[in-house]
Design a protein around this motif. Structure first.
Motif, PDB file in Angstrom:
ATOM      1  N   ALA A 133       1.016  -3.782  -2.392  1.00  0.00           N
ATOM      2  CA  ALA A 133       0.945  -5.120  -1.800  1.00  0.00           C
ATOM      3  C   ALA A 133       2.173  -5.408  -0.939  1.00  0.00           C
ATOM      4  O   ALA A 133       2.071  -5.972   0.163  1.00  0.00           O
ATOM      5  CB  ALA A 133       0.801  -6.168  -2.893  1.00  0.00           C
ATOM      6  N   THR A 134       3.346  -5.000  -1.430  1.00  0.00           N
ATOM      7  CA  THR A 134       4.584  -5.221  -0.679  1.00  0.00           C
ATOM      8  C   THR A 134       4.561  -4.477   0.648  1.00  0.00           C
ATOM      9  O   THR A 134       5.024  -5.000   1.681  1.00  0.00           O
ATOM     10  CB  THR A 134       5.795  -4.778  -1.516  1.00  0.00           C
ATOM     11  OG1 THR A 134       5.840  -5.534  -2.721  1.00  0.00           O
ATOM     12  CG2 THR A 134       7.088  -4.959  -0.742  1.00  0.00           C
ATOM     13  N   THR A 135       4.042  -3.257   0.645  1.00  0.00           N
ATOM     14  CA  THR A 135       3.977  -2.454   1.869  1.00  0.00           C
ATOM     15  C   THR A 135       3.157  -3.158   2.938  1.00  0.00           C
ATOM     16  O   THR A 135       3.581  -3.284   4.101  1.00  0.00           O
ATOM     17  CB  THR A 135       3.381  -1.070   1.566  1.00  0.00           C
ATOM     18  OG1 THR A 135       4.234  -0.389   0.641  1.00  0.00           O
ATOM     19  CG2 THR A 135       3.262  -0.248   2.834  1.00  0.00           C
ATOM     20  N   PHE A 136       1.967  -3.639   2.572  1.00  0.00           N
ATOM     21  CA  PHE A 136       1.122  -4.322   3.546  1.00  0.00           C
ATOM     22  C   PHE A 136       1.735  -5.661   3.963  1.00  0.00           C
ATOM     23  O   PHE A 136       1.634  -6.060   5.134  1.00  0.00           O
ATOM     24  CB  PHE A 136      -0.282  -4.530   2.973  1.00  0.00           C
ATOM     25  CG  PHE A 136      -1.127  -3.295   2.996  1.00  0.00           C
ATOM     26  CD1 PHE A 136      -1.827  -2.938   4.140  1.00  0.00           C
ATOM     27  CD2 PHE A 136      -1.209  -2.470   1.890  1.00  0.00           C
ATOM     28  CE1 PHE A 136      -2.600  -1.788   4.178  1.00  0.00           C
ATOM     29  CE2 PHE A 136      -1.986  -1.320   1.914  1.00  0.00           C
ATOM     30  CZ  PHE A 136      -2.686  -0.972   3.062  1.00  0.00           C
ATOM     31  N   GLN A 137       2.366  -6.345   3.018  1.00  0.00           N
ATOM     32  CA  GLN A 137       2.982  -7.620   3.351  1.00  0.00           C
ATOM     33  C   GLN A 137       4.121  -7.437   4.349  1.00  0.00           C
ATOM     34  O   GLN A 137       4.208  -8.151   5.357  1.00  0.00           O
ATOM     35  CB  GLN A 137       3.510  -8.295   2.078  1.00  0.00           C
ATOM     36  CG  GLN A 137       4.227  -9.612   2.340  1.00  0.00           C
ATOM     37  CD  GLN A 137       4.956 -10.133   1.122  1.00  0.00           C
ATOM     38  OE1 GLN A 137       5.231  -9.385   0.183  1.00  0.00           O
ATOM     39  NE2 GLN A 137       5.288 -11.407   1.121  1.00  0.00           N
ATOM     40  N   ILE A 138       5.009  -6.477   4.080  1.00  0.00           N
ATOM     41  CA  ILE A 138       6.137  -6.238   4.981  1.00  0.00           C
ATOM     42  C   ILE A 138       5.646  -5.747   6.339  1.00  0.00           C
ATOM     43  O   ILE A 138       6.143  -6.181   7.388  1.00  0.00           O
ATOM     44  CB  ILE A 138       7.121  -5.241   4.343  1.00  0.00           C
ATOM     45  CG1 ILE A 138       7.842  -5.895   3.156  1.00  0.00           C
ATOM     46  CG2 ILE A 138       8.143  -4.752   5.369  1.00  0.00           C
ATOM     47  CD1 ILE A 138       8.794  -4.978   2.431  1.00  0.00           C
ATOM     48  N   ALA A 139       4.659  -4.848   6.349  1.00  0.00           N
ATOM     49  CA  ALA A 139       4.123  -4.352   7.614  1.00  0.00           C
ATOM     50  C   ALA A 139       3.538  -5.486   8.445  1.00  0.00           C
ATOM     51  O   ALA A 139       3.743  -5.561   9.670  1.00  0.00           O
ATOM     52  CB  ALA A 139       3.065  -3.282   7.353  1.00  0.00           C
ATOM     53  N   ILE A 176       0.742  -0.113  16.995  1.00  0.00           N
ATOM     54  CA  ILE A 176       1.755   0.923  16.804  1.00  0.00           C
ATOM     55  C   ILE A 176       2.801   0.463  15.791  1.00  0.00           C
ATOM     56  O   ILE A 176       3.230   1.223  14.912  1.00  0.00           O
ATOM     57  CB  ILE A 176       2.418   1.273  18.151  1.00  0.00           C
ATOM     58  CG1 ILE A 176       1.387   1.897  19.091  1.00  0.00           C
ATOM     59  CG2 ILE A 176       3.583   2.228  17.949  1.00  0.00           C
ATOM     60  CD1 ILE A 176       1.910   2.165  20.487  1.00  0.00           C
ATOM     61  N   VAL A 177       3.212  -0.811  15.894  1.00  0.00           N
ATOM     62  CA  VAL A 177       4.212  -1.347  14.954  1.00  0.00           C
ATOM     63  C   VAL A 177       3.668  -1.331  13.535  1.00  0.00           C
ATOM     64  O   VAL A 177       4.351  -0.900  12.594  1.00  0.00           O
ATOM     65  CB  VAL A 177       4.618  -2.771  15.370  1.00  0.00           C
ATOM     66  CG1 VAL A 177       5.457  -3.431  14.270  1.00  0.00           C
ATOM     67  CG2 VAL A 177       5.408  -2.742  16.664  1.00  0.00           C
ATOM     68  N   PHE A 178       2.443  -1.791  13.349  1.00  0.00           N
ATOM     69  CA  PHE A 178       1.876  -1.869  12.008  1.00  0.00           C
ATOM     70  C   PHE A 178       1.724  -0.480  11.391  1.00  0.00           C
ATOM     71  O   PHE A 178       2.056  -0.270  10.210  1.00  0.00           O
ATOM     72  CB  PHE A 178       0.518  -2.573  12.055  1.00  0.00           C
ATOM     73  CG  PHE A 178      -0.070  -2.875  10.705  1.00  0.00           C
ATOM     74  CD1 PHE A 178       0.392  -3.946   9.951  1.00  0.00           C
ATOM     75  CD2 PHE A 178      -1.079  -2.082  10.169  1.00  0.00           C
ATOM     76  CE1 PHE A 178      -0.136  -4.226   8.698  1.00  0.00           C
ATOM     77  CE2 PHE A 178      -1.613  -2.349   8.920  1.00  0.00           C
ATOM     78  CZ  PHE A 178      -1.141  -3.426   8.181  1.00  0.00           C
ATOM     79  N   MET A 179       1.238   0.480  12.172  1.00  0.00           N
ATOM     80  CA  MET A 179       1.072   1.837  11.643  1.00  0.00           C
ATOM     81  C   MET A 179       2.422   2.444  11.273  1.00  0.00           C
ATOM     82  O   MET A 179       2.546   3.111  10.238  1.00  0.00           O
ATOM     83  CB  MET A 179       0.356   2.725  12.671  1.00  0.00           C
ATOM     84  CG  MET A 179      -1.115   2.411  12.841  1.00  0.00           C
ATOM     85  SD  MET A 179      -1.986   3.641  13.841  1.00  0.00           S
ATOM     86  CE  MET A 179      -1.106   3.533  15.399  1.00  0.00           C
ATOM     87  N   ASN A 180       3.435   2.224  12.100  1.00  0.00           N
ATOM     88  CA  ASN A 180       4.767   2.742  11.779  1.00  0.00           C
ATOM     89  C   ASN A 180       5.347   2.058  10.557  1.00  0.00           C
ATOM     90  O   ASN A 180       5.977   2.695   9.712  1.00  0.00           O
ATOM     91  CB  ASN A 180       5.704   2.554  12.976  1.00  0.00           C
ATOM     92  CG  ASN A 180       5.588   3.661  13.997  1.00  0.00           C
ATOM     93  OD1 ASN A 180       6.211   4.716  13.873  1.00  0.00           O
ATOM     94  ND2 ASN A 180       4.777   3.443  15.009  1.00  0.00           N
ATOM     95  N   ALA A 181       5.135   0.744  10.447  1.00  0.00           N
ATOM     96  CA  ALA A 181       5.711  -0.011   9.344  1.00  0.00           C
ATOM     97  C   ALA A 181       5.112   0.394   8.009  1.00  0.00           C
ATOM     98  O   ALA A 181       5.804   0.376   6.980  1.00  0.00           O
ATOM     99  CB  ALA A 181       5.523  -1.514   9.582  1.00  0.00           C
TER     100      ALA A 181
END
Length: 553
Positions: free
Chosen positions: A61-67, A208-213
């Motif tokens: 959840a944290t990964t998707f939230q931060i991304a 691109i930002v979301f995939m990298n994040a």
């Protein structure tokens, strides 16, 4: 006839890079993902454990939230800067472009290190805020969510600024004039013209930002706290600390599926060309967008002021590194009380620093040579392919740019460690060929589109063999693209940390890995000198690339 036959069979030139990616990319990643189904509790045992353990669910959840937050921040910050770049005189626009490109090309580790120095309790920002009376006591800006968001947004925001600037420049100024003549105000222009016409460019950059994040590792591990643990950090933890390859594989598959879902969704809706290079929202028609004769509206002046602030935000960490590297105190302070070259002398006199520089250059040499040769051949081969096969091959070549590097690093480590390859530069050099070759493919393909095909046909028609035509006609036309691809490959290799963490040991570690180890434990002032030297080196490489582009034009 021989020349024509060689040209007709040029499509086979995609095969060498395809074989390399199959052996060094698809196979190790598939092996890692396959381990996720090997569990005493059954094929889905590791996945059941991820769902059952709160720490893993929280990390997902944290990964998707931060991304998502980083993507939103990148878009919000990019709009005023891109607008400012599109509405200032050309010389100022070039200066602002440099403010974007310099951090974009500068090592992400250098920028992260600079932000830690700026944001820590005794850092520059707290000193300014407490000294001005805005704060009574220092505030924790780092080792928490704010630190992660600031660091990741700074690293990834140029991916939105550049396509958004292209989208603004692609707007027809006559359309804006017509709307103003019909009585449209600033808000109507924004809602009816600017937002719709720049949306595709924003979507490309945001994707691109979301995939990298999603797969980011360095910035969260250095600037975040326990509450900001992301999936990439858990993957590394399960390999380094727990030796649980199955669970690491399950986490990798979850992150990979999310990344590929975003990639293929964008490809289906907007097309691959827009994601990888097409940032123009409406094409180059009419007069390029610029500041109108009425000047800036009050809202436009606010946007311009915000854009200048964002440009300062991008360039500030790079500028702070230099004076701090010249301080003589063993404690980091800005501005330094006394100036000295002490930390530069420390860098050049320590064998471990010099050895790491040599290792980085050796690895980069392997990466540049291999990726330039394979990427150029693949680009030539792709230029001869048509239809679904061409799109399939192109997508396959771009996957190393999409798949999070932590997955590739662990997969290659599992494949190469039993053979003892991580003791020298070849394991990392081969890994860098995998991630750098797509950059060469993109730049050479772009150069090929600028070469008139009639020149090739004319040379062949006049009796030149294909190899003679290539040497005399095609190669000079695409040489700037090859050189730019080689520069990108060098920067990609020299900047890498994630792959180096797993594919080198103490003797073969690179300069970024040695810096990462120093930052992760305690920031020694020597690191500021190293960061300053890397920035200077990046500027020289950037100037070289700009010179190549000017000669190409």
């Amino acid at each position: 006839m021989a020349g024509g036959s060689a040209g007709r069979h040029l499509g086979w030139a995609v095969l060498p890079l395809g074989v390399v990616l199959a052996v060094l990319f698809l196979w190790p990643v598939a092996q890692l993902l396959g381990l996720s189904f090997d569990s005493p509790a059954g094929p889905l045992g590791h996945y059941a454990r991820i769902l059952a353990v709160p720490a893993y669910r929280t990390a997902l959840a944290t990964t998707f939230q931060i991304a998502a937050l980083v993507t939103l921040l990148a878009v919000l910050l990019a709009y005023p800067l891109a607008y400012l770049m599109a509405t200032v005189p050309p010389r100022v626009a070039k200066l602002l472009t440099l403010c974007v490109l310099l951090p974009f090309w500068t090592s992400a580790l250098v920028r992260t290190t600079a932000w830690i120095i700026l944001l820590q309790r005794n850092g520059v920002l707290n000193a300014l805020l407490t000294g001005s009376g805005l704060l009574e006591a220092p505030v924790a800006f780092v080792y928490n969510l704010s630190g992660v968001l600031i660091g990741m947004s700074h690293v990834l925001m140029p991916f939105v600024v550049l396509p958004l600037y292209g989208a603004f420049r692609g707007i027809d100024q006559n359309l804006v004039h017509a709307a103003e003549t019909l009585g449209a105000g600033p808000w109507a222009l924004c809602r009816r013209i600017f937002l719709p016409l720049t949306a595709p460019g924003v979507m490309a950059g945001a994707t691109i930002v979301f995939m990298n994040a999603l797969g980011y590792y360095i910035t969260p591990s250095l600037m975040g706290g326990p509450a900001q643990t992301m999936v990439a950090q858990l993957i590394a933890f399960n390999i380094n600390q727990q030796l649980d390859w199955g669970l690491a594989g399950a986490l990798s598959l979850a992150m990979l599926l999310a990344t590929l879902a975003v990639f293929f969704l964008f490809q289906a809706v907007f097309g691959l060309e827009r994601l990888m290079g097409g940032a123009h929202a409406s094409g180059r028609i009419g007069t390029p967008f610029a500041l109108g004769p009425r000047g800036r509206s009050p809202g436009g002046r606010v946007m311009a002021l915000l854009g200048a602030g964002v440009a300062l935000f991008l360039i500030a960490p790079v500028l702070v590194v230099f004076p701090m590297s010249l301080g003589s105190s063993p404690f980091l302070a800005f501005p330094p009380q006394n100036f000295s070259l002490r930390w530069y002398e420390e860098f050049f006199s320590r064998p471990q620093w010099m050895a790491s520089v040599w290792n980085s250059l050796t690895v980069a040499g392997i990466a540049v040579a291999g990726s330039t040769l394979l990427g150029t051949a693949a680009a030539l081969g792709l230029s001869r392919l048509r239809g679904p096969l061409a799109r399939l091959v192109e997508t396959a070549f771009l996957l190393p740019m999409i798949v999070p590097h932590i997955i590739l690093a662990i997969g290659l480590f599992g494949m190469m460690a039993p053979w003892g390859l991580v003791r020298g530069p070849w394991a990392l050099g081969l890994a860098h060929i995998v991630v750098a070759a797509p950059f060469v493919v993109i730049t050479v393909r772009a150069a090929l589109r600028g070469v008139d095909p009639n020149l090739e046909l004319a040379a062949l028609g006049l009796g030149a063999g294909w190899f003679t035509m290539f040497r005399r006609v095609l190669l000079p036309g695409i040489l700037p693209g090859i050189a730019s691809g080689a520069v990108f490959a060098f920067i990609t290799s020299f900047d890498d940390v994630v792959l180096a963490l797993f594919l080198t040991n103490v003797r073969s570690r690179t300069l970024p890995k040695l810096m990462y180890e120093g930052v992760a434990h305690e920031i020694n002032p020597t690191i500021t000198a190293v960061a300053a030297l890397i920035v200077l080196f990046t500027v020289l490489v950037l100037l070289l690339n700009l010179l190549l582009q000017r000669r190409a034009r």
